[in-house]
Write a protein that holds these residues in place. Structure first.
Motif, mmCIF file in Angstrom:
data_model
loop_
_atom_site.group_PDB
_atom_site.id
_atom_site.type_symbol
_atom_site.label_atom_id
_atom_site.label_comp_id
_atom_site.label_asym_id
_atom_site.label_seq_id
_atom_site.Cartn_x
_atom_site.Cartn_y
_atom_site.Cartn_z
ATOM 1 N N VAL A 23 7.115 -3.609 2.905
ATOM 2 C CA VAL A 23 6.380 -2.356 3.083
ATOM 3 C C VAL A 23 4.918 -2.705 3.287
ATOM 4 O O VAL A 23 4.345 -3.488 2.525
ATOM 5 C CB VAL A 23 6.572 -1.438 1.860
ATOM 6 C CG1 VAL A 23 5.724 -0.186 1.995
ATOM 7 C CG2 VAL A 23 8.032 -1.073 1.716
ATOM 8 N N VAL A 24 4.334 -2.155 4.353
ATOM 9 C CA VAL A 24 2.981 -2.546 4.726
ATOM 10 C C VAL A 24 1.989 -1.494 4.254
ATOM 11 O O VAL A 24 2.119 -0.312 4.555
ATOM 12 C CB VAL A 24 2.875 -2.699 6.265
ATOM 13 C CG1 VAL A 24 1.483 -3.156 6.658
ATOM 14 C CG2 VAL A 24 3.921 -3.661 6.769
ATOM 15 N N PHE A 25 1.001 -1.924 3.500
ATOM 16 C CA PHE A 25 -0.095 -1.045 3.116
ATOM 17 C C PHE A 25 -1.357 -1.592 3.778
ATOM 18 O O PHE A 25 -1.825 -2.655 3.416
ATOM 19 C CB PHE A 25 -0.285 -1.032 1.589
ATOM 20 C CG PHE A 25 0.943 -0.593 0.845
ATOM 21 C CD1 PHE A 25 1.298 0.739 0.792
ATOM 22 C CD2 PHE A 25 1.747 -1.516 0.200
ATOM 23 C CE1 PHE A 25 2.426 1.144 0.109
ATOM 24 C CE2 PHE A 25 2.872 -1.119 -0.486
ATOM 25 C CZ PHE A 25 3.216 0.214 -0.529
ATOM 26 N N ASP A 26 -1.867 -0.895 4.741
ATOM 27 C CA ASP A 26 -3.034 -1.387 5.465
ATOM 28 C C ASP A 26 -4.039 -0.249 5.591
ATOM 29 O O ASP A 26 -3.757 0.771 6.207
ATOM 30 C CB ASP A 26 -2.608 -1.867 6.863
ATOM 31 C CG ASP A 26 -3.780 -2.337 7.688
ATOM 32 O OD1 ASP A 26 -4.882 -2.433 7.138
ATOM 33 O OD2 ASP A 26 -3.591 -2.603 8.891
ATOM 34 N N GLU A 27 -5.208 -0.452 5.001
ATOM 35 C CA GLU A 27 -6.212 0.616 4.978
ATOM 36 C C GLU A 27 -6.664 1.037 6.367
ATOM 37 O O GLU A 27 -6.986 2.182 6.598
ATOM 38 C CB GLU A 27 -7.432 0.151 4.188
ATOM 39 C CG GLU A 27 -7.286 0.388 2.716
ATOM 40 C CD GLU A 27 -8.628 0.492 2.035
ATOM 41 O OE1 GLU A 27 -9.651 0.490 2.719
ATOM 42 O OE2 GLU A 27 -8.641 0.567 0.806
ATOM 43 N N LEU A 28 -6.715 0.080 7.272
ATOM 44 C CA LEU A 28 -7.250 0.418 8.591
ATOM 45 C C LEU A 28 -6.152 0.676 9.629
ATOM 46 O O LEU A 28 -6.439 0.809 10.803
ATOM 47 C CB LEU A 28 -8.193 -0.684 9.095
ATOM 48 C CG LEU A 28 -9.509 -0.774 8.318
ATOM 49 C CD1 LEU A 28 -10.361 -1.894 8.855
ATOM 50 C CD2 LEU A 28 -10.272 0.525 8.381
ATOM 51 N N TYR B 275 3.162 4.653 5.103
ATOM 52 C CA TYR B 275 2.283 4.290 3.989
ATOM 53 C C TYR B 275 0.817 4.127 4.402
ATOM 54 O O TYR B 275 -0.006 3.752 3.579
ATOM 55 C CB TYR B 275 2.807 3.011 3.316
ATOM 56 C CG TYR B 275 4.231 3.212 2.857
ATOM 57 C CD1 TYR B 275 4.506 3.940 1.714
ATOM 58 C CD2 TYR B 275 5.303 2.740 3.614
ATOM 59 C CE1 TYR B 275 5.803 4.176 1.321
ATOM 60 C CE2 TYR B 275 6.608 2.962 3.226
ATOM 61 C CZ TYR B 275 6.846 3.684 2.075
ATOM 62 O OH TYR B 275 8.132 3.936 1.689
ATOM 63 N N ASN B 276 0.517 4.367 5.680
ATOM 64 C CA ASN B 276 -0.847 4.104 6.139
ATOM 65 C C ASN B 276 -1.515 5.251 6.888
ATOM 66 O O ASN B 276 -2.732 5.362 6.857
ATOM 67 C CB ASN B 276 -0.859 2.884 7.066
ATOM 68 C CG ASN B 276 -0.261 1.672 6.393
ATOM 69 O OD1 ASN B 276 -0.612 1.367 5.276
ATOM 70 N ND2 ASN B 276 0.661 1.016 7.060
#
Lengths: 370, 159
Positions: free
Chosen positions: B148-153, A271-272
């Motif tokens: 669930v991980v949403f991480d922009e960086l 997801y990233n």
């Protein structure tokens, strides 16, 4: 035309290469401060060149067509990731796994590229910001498909890939089956530094393709469209179609680039991984001296080397300078965004100045003739 | 044939070629696990004893595994056609060497080679090679939900 003096030539060179020169200065201070050995730095830079170059090259075609920096390359990256999820699920390993992931990603990339190109044609003159927002929008769709569609709607065989609830892909997908398989193909060592010749051959092939493509009918059409859409249209070029083609090619190449990038890392953050890939690739290209309107292969390689040298040395340089590696981490995030802003501002300033100068020249001509 | 038809034909041909290439890649790149089992087994009502000490190698370049009774080991292979080499020294110090080839079904993740069965009847592949579906996963204390991980960086370092 008046000959420029040496001083003027130097000043013009500096004005045209402000961003790369700024990076050379940063690195000139950062490398000694970091204390890394030349062998280590060479190894790291070569590894990152092989990992990122393909992705960055995918940005060249839309620039040729006058569509600026394609932040929508994220769409291709998502397609590449879906290809990798499937090949991992099917248990296809090694170079066949990479090739199969590329084949799976291709129709998805074409579809997404076509759709993105259609939208960008409706937003002429605002392509960059539009493609950036399209990336965010498509990220939502990607998450919906991968998080809820995979399992019940799209069959996933391997339970290891699924979340414990039985549907949706896990946060990380282990790509151990394909990890570095292309890099290790024809790997040689020079002075203790590993050189992934296989990956470099692929990058060289892509570079030759780009150079050849610019000379084809479609490449020439793109150049014409990039210079002036109305003149190109008057010359019989299908402007909208040409622009869509440039985005499709860029998206497909971005998908392949993402597969090469992830195969080198060996883990897919489902997801990233794709989220900031457009931003970093654009930053690296701009660091190499490219602009919104002009980018060449040499800008890609110079950009990768300079940008990644900064990436490698800044945490350690920060730690040695003030005792905190975190400063270096912040610094490189700040620089990534900063370099894009600086380049965009410089490009606008230069464009305005050139427009002003051409206006003055026209006024002088009119005075002479009257 | 018009130019349009020719273009269409070339495009369809290219797509078929790519699909065939994808199928070929699927065949040559598919990974399988071969379990090598040295446990006492019963075949056709006859009990076949585990071998005292045996050397097994799956594939020409595979690792040589030394196995004692009640041991199960594995080899990871790519593709469908493989060889297995078994070297066994019996109680009378006679060395028995069998080099046999076998084929793993394309969609089968795991197969099991029973060494006692192989020594008894090496000619009949179906006698010593069987598909293995894996064991049911035991209930564990692991959480049934995973955030669930949403991480922009995320991925910044790897770039």
């Amino acid at each position: 035309m008046r000959e420029l003096s040496t001083k003027q030539k130097i000043l013009r060179f500096m004005a045209n290469n402000t961003v790369p020169l700024l990076f050379v200065v940063i690195i000139a201070f950062g490398v000694p401060l970091s204390g890394y050995s030349p062998t280590y730095l060479a190894g790291e830079v070569i590894s990152r060149i092989s990992r990122n170059t393909f992705l960055i090259v995918s940005l060249l075609i839309p620039i040729l067509a006058g569509m600026g920096l394609n932040f929508g390359m994220t769409l291709g990256a998502m397609a590449g990731q879906i290809g990798l999820i499937f090949t991992t699920d099917w248990g296809i390993v090694g170079i066949p796994g990479i090739l199969l992931a590329m084949i799976v990603s291709t129709p998805l990339s074409i579809l997404l590229g076509w759709w993105c190109g259609k939208i960008l044609n409706m937003a002429k003159g605002r392509e960059m910001v539009t493609s950036y927002i399209i990336g965010f929008f498509m990220n939502g769709i990607y998450q919906l498909v991968v998080l809820y569609g995979m399992g019940p709607l799209i069959k996933i065989i391997s339970p290891n890939l699924l979340l414990p609830r039985g549907y949706g892909i896990r946060n990380t997908v282990n790509l151990i089956g394909i990890r570095k398989s292309l890099d290790n193909f024809l790997m040689i060592r020079i002075g203790g530094v590993p050189i992934p010749v296989g990956t470099f051959l692929v990058i060289a092939l892509l570079s030759v393709f780009i150079l050849w493509f610019k000379k084809t009918k479609l490449g020439q059409d793109m150049r014409a469209v990039g210079q002036d859409m109305e003149v190109a249209r008057a010359a019989g070029i299908r402007v909208e179609h040409t622009r869509i083609m440039s985005i499709i090619i860029s998206t497909v190449l971005a998908g392949y680039g993402m597969i090469i990038y992830l195969h080198n890392i060996g883990t897919l953050n489902t997801y990233n991984s794709h989220m900031q890939i457009g931003m970093f690739s654009v930053a690296a290209l701009l660091v190499g001296g490219a602009t919104v309107a002009s980018a060449k292969i040499r800008n890609v390689f110079l950009g990768v080397v300079l940008f990644h040298l900064m990436f490698i040395v800044s945490p350690m340089a920060g730690k040695r300078l003030i005792g905190q590696a975190q400063l270096g981490e912040y610094f490189r995030v700040f620089v990534s965004y900063g370099v894009i802003t600086t380049s965009l501002v410089l490009y606008e300033v230069r464009k305005k100045r050139e427009r002003g100068m051409s206006g003055l020249a026209l006024a002088q001509d009119q005075e002479v003739t009257s | 044939m018009t130019k349009r038809q020719r273009t269409l034909l070339i495009r369809v041909g290219a797509i078929i070629l790519i699909l065939l290439f994808a199928v070929f890649l699927f065949h040559i790149g598919r990974q399988h696990t071969v379990l090598i089992d040295n446990n006492t087994v019963t075949r056709d009502g006859v009990e076949l004893q585990a071998l005292k000490l045996v050397e097994v190698q799956v594939g020409k370049k595979g690792e040589v595994l030394e196995m004692t009774p009640r041991i199960r080991d594995k080899a990871v292979v790519v593709g469908q056609r493989h060889t297995v080499k078994v070297v066994y020294t019996d109680a009378s110090w006679n060395e028995h060497v069998h080099e046999l080839s076998f084929r793993i079904p394309l969609m089968q993740n795991m197969v099991l080679i029973s060494l006692p069965a192989l020594m008894k009847n090496p000619e009949d592949v179906s006698f010593w090679l069987e598909n293995f579906e894996g064991l049911a996963v035991a209930q564990s204390d692991a959480p049934q939900e995973e955030d669930v991980v949403f991480d922009e960086l995320a991925g910044f370092d790897s770039f």
